[in-house]
Design a protein around this motif. Structure first.
Motif, PDB file in Angstrom:
ATOM      1  N   GLY A  77       0.695  -1.255  -0.065  1.00  0.00           N
ATOM      2  CA  GLY A  77       0.017  -0.166  -0.093  1.00  0.00           C
ATOM      3  C   GLY A  77       0.782   1.364   0.131  1.00  0.00           C
ATOM      4  O   GLY A  77       1.799   1.309  -0.418  1.00  0.00           O
ATOM      5  N   THR A  78       0.276   2.380   0.658  1.00  0.00           N
ATOM      6  CA  THR A  78       1.113   3.416   0.763  1.00  0.00           C
ATOM      7  C   THR A  78       1.555   3.836   1.977  1.00  0.00           C
ATOM      8  O   THR A  78       1.239   2.971   3.078  1.00  0.00           O
ATOM      9  CB  THR A  78       0.068   4.704   0.306  1.00  0.00           C
ATOM     10  N   LYS A  79       1.954   4.981   2.386  1.00  0.00           N
ATOM     11  CA  LYS A  79       2.470   5.437   3.559  1.00  0.00           C
ATOM     12  C   LYS A  79       1.177   5.588   4.382  1.00  0.00           C
ATOM     13  O   LYS A  79       0.064   5.808   3.859  1.00  0.00           O
ATOM     14  CB  LYS A  79       3.350   6.583   3.713  1.00  0.00           C
ATOM     15  N   PRO A  80       0.975   5.597   5.929  1.00  0.00           N
ATOM     16  CA  PRO A  80      -0.096   5.826   6.745  1.00  0.00           C
ATOM     17  C   PRO A  80      -0.936   7.158   6.163  1.00  0.00           C
ATOM     18  O   PRO A  80      -2.113   7.219   6.178  1.00  0.00           O
ATOM     19  CB  PRO A  80       0.351   5.760   8.057  1.00  0.00           C
ATOM     20  N   ASP A  81      -0.025   7.982   5.776  1.00  0.00           N
ATOM     21  CA  ASP A  81      -0.783   9.382   5.284  1.00  0.00           C
ATOM     22  C   ASP A  81      -1.250   9.244   3.931  1.00  0.00           C
ATOM     23  O   ASP A  81      -1.597  10.352   3.536  1.00  0.00           O
ATOM     24  CB  ASP A  81       0.382  10.464   5.496  1.00  0.00           C
ATOM     25  N   GLY A  82      -1.267   8.076   3.186  1.00  0.00           N
ATOM     26  CA  GLY A  82      -1.447   8.092   1.867  1.00  0.00           C
ATOM     27  C   GLY A  82      -0.563   8.417   0.947  1.00  0.00           C
ATOM     28  O   GLY A  82      -0.867   8.218  -0.431  1.00  0.00           O
ATOM     29  N   SER A  83       0.513   8.784   1.092  1.00  0.00           N
ATOM     30  CA  SER A  83       1.418   9.145   0.222  1.00  0.00           C
ATOM     31  C   SER A  83       2.403   8.037  -0.295  1.00  0.00           C
ATOM     32  O   SER A  83       2.509   7.098   0.653  1.00  0.00           O
ATOM     33  CB  SER A  83       2.477  10.357   0.769  1.00  0.00           C
ATOM     34  N   PRO A  84       3.070   7.975  -1.408  1.00  0.00           N
ATOM     35  CA  PRO A  84       3.988   6.906  -1.913  1.00  0.00           C
ATOM     36  C   PRO A  84       5.212   6.697  -0.669  1.00  0.00           C
ATOM     37  O   PRO A  84       5.519   7.686  -0.218  1.00  0.00           O
ATOM     38  CB  PRO A  84       4.323   7.103  -3.027  1.00  0.00           C
ATOM     39  N   TRP A  85       5.623   5.448  -0.632  1.00  0.00           N
ATOM     40  CA  TRP A  85       6.929   5.245  -0.040  1.00  0.00           C
ATOM     41  C   TRP A  85       8.047   5.776  -0.846  1.00  0.00           C
ATOM     42  O   TRP A  85       7.921   5.661  -1.953  1.00  0.00           O
ATOM     43  CB  TRP A  85       7.074   3.863   0.173  1.00  0.00           C
ATOM     44  N   ARG A  86       8.996   6.279  -0.223  1.00  0.00           N
ATOM     45  CA  ARG A  86      10.095   6.849  -1.189  1.00  0.00           C
ATOM     46  C   ARG A  86      11.373   6.259  -0.670  1.00  0.00           C
ATOM     47  O   ARG A  86      11.869   5.911   0.624  1.00  0.00           O
ATOM     48  CB  ARG A  86      10.666   8.395  -0.806  1.00  0.00           C
ATOM     49  N   VAL A  87      11.767   5.642  -1.628  1.00  0.00           N
ATOM     50  CA  VAL A  87      13.178   4.387  -1.370  1.00  0.00           C
ATOM     51  C   VAL A  87      14.128   5.062  -2.149  1.00  0.00           C
ATOM     52  O   VAL A  87      14.420   5.287  -3.116  1.00  0.00           O
ATOM     53  CB  VAL A  87      12.743   2.997  -2.032  1.00  0.00           C
ATOM     54  N   GLY A  88      15.283   5.118  -1.123  1.00  0.00           N
ATOM     55  CA  GLY A  88      16.475   5.442  -1.759  1.00  0.00           C
ATOM     56  C   GLY A  88      17.547   4.846  -2.313  1.00  0.00           C
ATOM     57  O   GLY A  88      17.223   3.312  -1.967  1.00  0.00           O
ATOM     58  N   ILE A  89      18.065   5.206  -3.277  1.00  0.00           N
ATOM     59  CA  ILE A  89      18.936   4.226  -4.064  1.00  0.00           C
ATOM     60  C   ILE A  89      20.430   4.626  -3.638  1.00  0.00           C
ATOM     61  O   ILE A  89      20.952   5.845  -4.187  1.00  0.00           O
ATOM     62  CB  ILE A  89      18.805   4.305  -5.694  1.00  0.00           C
ATOM     63  N   GLN A  90      21.104   3.632  -3.200  1.00  0.00           N
ATOM     64  CA  GLN A  90      22.694   4.198  -2.649  1.00  0.00           C
ATOM     65  C   GLN A  90      23.249   4.434  -4.018  1.00  0.00           C
ATOM     66  O   GLN A  90      23.427   3.832  -5.066  1.00  0.00           O
ATOM     67  CB  GLN A  90      23.082   2.683  -2.198  1.00  0.00           C
ATOM     68  N   HIS A  91      24.269   5.487  -3.788  1.00  0.00           N
ATOM     69  CA  HIS A  91      25.493   5.836  -4.922  1.00  0.00           C
ATOM     70  C   HIS A  91      26.476   4.621  -4.517  1.00  0.00           C
ATOM     71  O   HIS A  91      26.882   4.437  -3.690  1.00  0.00           O
ATOM     72  CB  HIS A  91      25.866   7.231  -4.386  1.00  0.00           C
ATOM     73  N   PRO A  92      26.818   3.958  -5.550  1.00  0.00           N
ATOM     74  CA  PRO A  92      27.741   3.136  -5.638  1.00  0.00           C
ATOM     75  C   PRO A  92      29.271   3.281  -5.385  1.00  0.00           C
ATOM     76  O   PRO A  92      29.992   2.633  -4.887  1.00  0.00           O
ATOM     77  CB  PRO A  92      27.738   2.483  -7.063  1.00  0.00           C
ATOM     78  N   ARG A  93      29.517   4.578  -5.297  1.00  0.00           N
ATOM     79  CA  ARG A  93      31.024   5.097  -4.911  1.00  0.00           C
ATOM     80  C   ARG A  93      31.147   6.065  -3.867  1.00  0.00           C
ATOM     81  O   ARG A  93      32.024   6.197  -3.308  1.00  0.00           O
ATOM     82  CB  ARG A  93      31.557   5.603  -6.230  1.00  0.00           C
ATOM     83  N   LEU A  94      30.076   6.550  -3.363  1.00  0.00           N
ATOM     84  CA  LEU A  94      29.971   7.503  -2.298  1.00  0.00           C
ATOM     85  C   LEU A  94      29.076   6.783  -1.104  1.00  0.00           C
ATOM     86  O   LEU A  94      27.913   6.793  -1.268  1.00  0.00           O
ATOM     87  CB  LEU A  94      29.418   8.883  -2.846  1.00  0.00           C
TER      88      LEU A  94
END
Length: 319
Positions: free
Chosen positions: A184-201
């Motif tokens: 589903g969504t976050k409890p407040d109805g907004s999408p989940w934001r998933v971070g993508i790791q920088h492969p060198r930093l």
């Protein structure tokens, strides 16, 4: 009026840290059940557990088949299908090869080439034979070994979702050592934001992807690796055809898909296959999208993520 509870937990399991968040009337009970499910799956599927069903299959290689639970049979069936569909870029019989390379920690040199050549003929998914009537599996060659490292956490993520749904949870987030699954969504109805790791930093992100009811899984050469005496990086994602870490011109592949199992396997498959072949294979899985980073740190994002990927500062993106 229904009482809504927001709950979260952090557990150690499957060789990593797992964090879970859930919202619903029975959220706390759901988290406890998810923790129990993680223990159950590890006891079934880990080749490091002597009593697991995978360990039994490996010990019986070349001798006999082993009857399996429904879950073990399911994940092995999925693994074989990925291997068939994706031209062997994924192979679940890499167990002895993975063991030979070790943990990619506390070492600075690769295994001897002769040892890799000796083991390579044992990496052959066609030697893993499933019996649908008996719900059994056997490895045809003595010395063959199953390892679920490229699909196991993804499979667990899908099973965790089943547990959440059983407890009536409609909003949940699970992170199994970087394998993210959302319900589903976050409890407040907004999408989940998933971070993508920088492969060198180490402490930096390439960007974020906003998702609802999706799995987000990344495979990269920065997760487990060592640098040899010549300055060459050796990472843990092995090419089943060579026995060495994949050299496909990529440093990171993130897959966004409805299924965590699919996302986990495809992230490995695309990393090994490389950009051209990998995108061709991706098209066989409708709804699956990718964020790909090459050796020059150029970021490529498939069209389906155009409206939900947000690049980090200074990151150049091509769609």
């Amino acid at each position: 009026m229904t009482r809504t509870v927001d709950a979260q937990s952090t557990d150690l399991g499957m060789g990593t840290v797992m964090t879970h968040r859930a919202s619903g009337k029975y959220a706390e009970e759901a988290l406890r059940a998810v923790g129990n499910e993680a223990v159950r799956l590890e006891e079934l599927l880990s080749r490091f557990r002597p009593g697991s069903e995978i360990s039994r299959i490996n010990r019986s290689a070349g001798l006999k088949g082993e009857k399996l639970s429904a879950d073990t049979y399911e994940i092995l069936s999925c693994a074989i299908e990925f291997s068939r569909t994706c031209q062997g870029f994924f192979d679940v019989t890499v167990g002895h090869l993975v063991k030979l390379w070790g943990s990619f920690q506390n070492t600075s040199k690769p295994p001897e080439e002769l040892r890799i050549k000796q083991i390579l003929p044992l990496v052959d998914y066609t030697g893993l034979v499933l019996d649908p009537c008996e719900k059994a599996a056997r490895l045809q060659k003595a010395g063959q070994s199953v390892d679920l490292g490229g699909i196991g956490k993804g499979f667990a993520g899908d099973k965790f979702l089943e547990v959440f749904k059983k407890y009536g949870v409609s909003s949940a987030f699970t992170n199994i050592g970087g394998n993210v699954v959302t319900l589903g969504t976050k409890p407040d109805g907004s999408p989940w934001r998933v971070g993508i790791q920088h492969p060198r930093l180490e402490d930096s992100l390439m960007g974020f992807v906003s998702v609802v009811d999706k799995a987000v899984v990344t495979s990269g050469d920065y997760q487990r690796y060592f640098i040899d005496s010549n300055g060459k990086r050796h990472h843990h994602i092995l090419d089943p055809s060579t026995g060495y870490p994949a050299e496909s011109g990529l440093v990171s592949v993130t897959i966004v898909a409805d299924s965590s199992t699919v996302a986990d396997a495809l992230s490995t498959i695309l990393f090994v296959a490389g950009m051209g072949k990998g995108l061709g294979l991706l098209r066989r899985f409708p709804g699956a999208e990718a964020i790909i980073v090459d050796m020059g740190l150029q970021v490529y994002v498939t069209e389906g993520l155009r409206n939900c990927f947000q690049a980090g500062e200074g990151i150049n993106v091509m769609f």
